[in-house]
Design a protein around this motif. Structure first.
Motif, PDB file in Angstrom:
ATOM      1  N   UNK A  20       0.840  -1.199   0.000  1.00 19.05           N
ATOM      2  CA  UNK A  20       0.000   0.000   0.000  1.00 19.05           C
ATOM      3  C   UNK A  20       0.871   1.243   0.000  1.00 19.05           C
ATOM      4  N   UNK A  21       0.462   2.251  -0.775  1.00 21.44           N
ATOM      5  CA  UNK A  21       1.121   3.556  -0.708  1.00 21.44           C
ATOM      6  C   UNK A  21       0.532   4.346   0.449  1.00 21.44           C
ATOM      7  N   UNK A  22       1.194   5.456   0.786  1.00 24.01           N
ATOM      8  CA  UNK A  22       0.638   6.316   1.831  1.00 24.01           C
ATOM      9  C   UNK A  22      -0.756   6.801   1.448  1.00 24.01           C
ATOM     10  N   UNK A  23      -0.947   7.129   0.177  1.00 27.90           N
ATOM     11  CA  UNK A  23      -2.257   7.614  -0.261  1.00 27.90           C
ATOM     12  C   UNK A  23      -3.313   6.517  -0.183  1.00 27.90           C
ATOM     13  N   UNK A  24      -2.923   5.267  -0.527  1.00 28.50           N
ATOM     14  CA  UNK A  24      -3.862   4.148  -0.421  1.00 28.50           C
ATOM     15  C   UNK A  24      -4.375   4.007   1.001  1.00 28.50           C
ATOM     16  N   UNK A  25      -3.439   4.028   1.950  1.00 31.15           N
ATOM     17  CA  UNK A  25      -3.817   3.877   3.354  1.00 31.15           C
ATOM     18  C   UNK A  25      -4.654   5.059   3.814  1.00 31.15           C
ATOM     19  N   UNK A  26      -4.266   6.249   3.383  1.00 34.30           N
ATOM     20  CA  UNK A  26      -5.018   7.443   3.776  1.00 34.30           C
ATOM     21  C   UNK A  26      -6.463   7.359   3.290  1.00 34.30           C
ATOM     22  N   UNK A  27      -6.660   6.872   2.087  1.00 27.06           N
ATOM     23  CA  UNK A  27      -8.019   6.755   1.543  1.00 27.06           C
ATOM     24  C   UNK A  27      -8.855   5.764   2.351  1.00 27.06           C
ATOM     25  N   UNK A  28      -8.267   4.614   2.686  1.00 30.07           N
ATOM     26  CA  UNK A  28      -9.016   3.590   3.404  1.00 30.07           C
ATOM     27  C   UNK A  28      -9.332   4.044   4.826  1.00 30.07           C
ATOM     28  N   UNK A  29      -8.355   4.724   5.474  1.00 34.10           N
ATOM     29  CA  UNK A  29      -8.536   5.143   6.871  1.00 34.10           C
ATOM     30  C   UNK A  29      -9.235   6.492   6.990  1.00 34.10           C
ATOM     31  N   UNK A  45       1.558  12.346  16.658  1.00 34.90           N
ATOM     32  CA  UNK A  45       0.940  11.291  17.448  1.00 34.90           C
ATOM     33  C   UNK A  45      -0.546  11.264  17.131  1.00 34.90           C
ATOM     34  N   UNK A  46      -1.056  10.212  16.544  1.00 36.64           N
ATOM     35  CA  UNK A  46      -2.454  10.186  16.137  1.00 36.64           C
ATOM     36  C   UNK A  46      -3.405  10.106  17.328  1.00 36.64           C
ATOM     37  N   UNK A  47      -4.637  10.591  17.123  1.00 37.74           N
ATOM     38  CA  UNK A  47      -5.674  10.478  18.141  1.00 37.74           C
ATOM     39  C   UNK A  47      -6.119   9.022  18.252  1.00 37.74           C
ATOM     40  N   UNK A  48      -6.896   8.730  19.280  1.00 40.31           N
ATOM     41  CA  UNK A  48      -7.410   7.372  19.457  1.00 40.31           C
ATOM     42  C   UNK A  48      -8.233   6.952  18.245  1.00 40.31           C
ATOM     43  N   UNK A  49      -9.062   7.867  17.734  1.00 39.05           N
ATOM     44  CA  UNK A  49      -9.921   7.536  16.603  1.00 39.05           C
ATOM     45  C   UNK A  49      -9.087   7.186  15.372  1.00 39.05           C
ATOM     46  N   UNK A  50      -8.058   7.995  15.084  1.00 34.08           N
ATOM     47  CA  UNK A  50      -7.209   7.727  13.911  1.00 34.08           C
ATOM     48  C   UNK A  50      -6.436   6.423  14.109  1.00 34.08           C
ATOM     49  N   UNK A  51      -5.972   6.192  15.330  1.00 32.32           N
ATOM     50  CA  UNK A  51      -5.237   4.957  15.630  1.00 32.32           C
ATOM     51  C   UNK A  51      -6.101   3.737  15.337  1.00 32.32           C
ATOM     52  N   UNK A  52      -7.369   3.783  15.759  1.00 36.36           N
ATOM     53  CA  UNK A  52      -8.276   2.663  15.526  1.00 36.36           C
ATOM     54  C   UNK A  52      -8.552   2.476  14.034  1.00 36.36           C
ATOM     55  N   UNK A  53      -8.687   3.570  13.305  1.00 34.99           N
ATOM     56  CA  UNK A  53      -8.951   3.470  11.877  1.00 34.99           C
ATOM     57  C   UNK A  53      -7.743   2.891  11.130  1.00 34.99           C
ATOM     58  N   UNK A  54      -6.556   3.300  11.540  1.00 31.25           N
ATOM     59  CA  UNK A  54      -5.343   2.768  10.907  1.00 31.25           C
ATOM     60  C   UNK A  54      -5.227   1.264  11.143  1.00 31.25           C
ATOM     61  N   UNK A  55      -5.472   0.836  12.385  1.00 30.19           N
ATOM     62  CA  UNK A  55      -5.380  -0.597  12.699  1.00 30.19           C
ATOM     63  C   UNK A  55      -6.399  -1.395  11.891  1.00 30.19           C
ATOM     64  N   UNK A  56      -7.633  -0.856  11.789  1.00 31.03           N
ATOM     65  CA  UNK A  56      -8.667  -1.544  11.019  1.00 31.03           C
ATOM     66  C   UNK A  56      -8.300  -1.605   9.540  1.00 31.03           C
ATOM     67  N   UNK A  57      -7.776  -0.515   9.012  1.00 37.96           N
ATOM     68  CA  UNK A  57      -7.408  -0.476   7.594  1.00 37.96           C
ATOM     69  C   UNK A  57      -6.307  -1.475   7.265  1.00 37.96           C
ATOM     70  N   UNK A  58      -5.408  -1.710   8.229  1.00 34.92           N
ATOM     71  CA  UNK A  58      -4.277  -2.619   8.004  1.00 34.92           C
ATOM     72  C   UNK A  58      -4.567  -4.038   8.482  1.00 34.92           C
TER      73      UNK A  58
END
Length: 377
Positions: A20-29, A45-58
């Protein structure tokens, strides 16, 4: 939010592994590419919400992405061997006799065929032979469930891997050492078990006289792993027609030898003495290699015409073999270690069919008495 100095992440490695590119991940999250870049570089340092979205996306857990550096334990350990002052080390760790032992992963000790993963890295020396180690994860249970074996028999690794399949929570650390080096490692408290195959022609005993001498009154048991055939490794087809050690000299053969303290070298010396052949009459007697595999590879490559090893190693490398002696390979264990659960689990597998099958298909081993206590000292 500015990055916490103790916050670490491996967002980039997981993202790139998934292609995944950075843009790919950004789109999904549902975040910006700049957010992904800032997190990966440690500037944000990402917020809790962004952290959860990143984990789900990956498709992973939050703990797989982020951790706090200060959460990793740091413990004091005894170095198993001296190292250059101030050098930062990758180390493997185990608990032996109530203290932590750090095994430096340097040079050949850092590899088997592939590189050995480290348990931690040294942060500072705290004495002439002690070091502070920062662990790379907080799974102390694995380190407590590690059994350390020092020895030179290639079958130890087969036994170890079969045991780990049977007991997944158990880890077996195999440190290569010749027979005398393994015994001294046990005596210094760097191993739970020492493997050895030394024959004393004066008493006709295997291993026990050497154990009594080195351990000097400490109580130990000797348990047989098997009896193996030792002798001369030769080029396939034996083009020089070598049948005895006398033929080595008569035919001008070049050998490779093992280091002082190894059972193979001791057997060669005893055989030459019996035939009244001076050591310096054998070409290559002082060409030293430090493992059975190295000896076999030297013969395969044509560096030497012959070398001392075992029938099983000859088979593994497709070499000829002249048997000279049957040696008993014993496991030496201090009695104080026998009651430890990881050691008991390891020893219990000596009776398992899985272990026997590995030894039998290898060849060159008599395991009819495997697991028997043959001596106490």
């Amino acid at each position: 939010m500015k990055q916490d100095s103790d916050l670490r992440n491996n967002l980039k490695s997981i993202r790139t592994r998934l292609g995944m590119s950075q843009q790919d991940l950004a789109n999904i999250a549902s975040v910006t590419r700049q957010t992904i870049s800032g997190v990966e570089s440690g500037l944000y340092a990402p917020s809790v919400a962004i952290t959860l979205r990143l984990a789900k996306a990956l498709g992973c857990q939050v703990e797989d992405l982020f951790w706090l550096e200060r959460d990793l334990p740091e413990i004091e350990a005894v170095l198993a061997k001296p190292v250059p002052n101030g050098q930062q080390l990758r180390v493997s760790m185990a608990r032996v006799g109530g203290q932590w032992i750090a095994y430096p992963l340097i040079g050949k000790d850092a590899f088997r065929q592939d590189m050995i993963p480290a348990d931690g890295e040294s942060t500072s020396l705290t004495g002439t032979n002690k070091v502070r180690v920062r662990l790379l994860d907080d799974n102390l249970e694995t380190l407590h469930n590690t059994v350390v074996i020092a020895g030179c028999a290639p079958v130890i690794s087969l036994w170890a891997r079969a045991t780990e399949r049977w007991h997944p929570q158990l880890r077996v650390q195999y440190n290569f050492a010749n027979s005398m080096a393994a015994l001294h490692s046990l005596c210094r408290g760097e191993a739970h078990i020492a493997g050895m195959h030394l024959y004393d022609p004066e008493t006709g005993e295997y291993n026990t006289p050497f154990v009594r001498d080195v351990l000097a009154g400490r109580e130990a048991v000797l348990i047989t792993l098997g009896v193996w055939e030792e002798g001369l490794l030769l080029k396939s087809g034996n083009p020089m027609g070598i049948r005895t050690v006398t033929d080595l000299v008569a035919g001008g053969a070049t050998i490779v030898n093992r280091e002082i303290g190894s059972g193979s070298r001791m057997l060669l010396e005893q055989t030459l003495q019996k035939e009244q052949i001076p050591f310096d009459a054998v070409q290559g007697f002082d060409n030293i290699l430090k493992s059975h595999q190295d000896v076999a590879q030297a013969v395969v490559r044509g560096v030497a015409d012959a070398g001392m090893s075992t029938a099983s190693v000859a088979t593994a490398f497709g070499l000829g073999f002249i048997p000279l002696h049957r040696s008993r390979y014993d496991l030496v264990i201090l009695k104080e270690y026998l009651e430890e659960a990881p050691v008991q689990q390891l020893l219990s597998t000596l009776g398992h069919r899985m272990v026997h099958s590995q030894f039998e298909i290898l060849g060159g081993y008599d395991i009819s008495k495997i697991g028997e206590v043959v001596a106490t000292v």
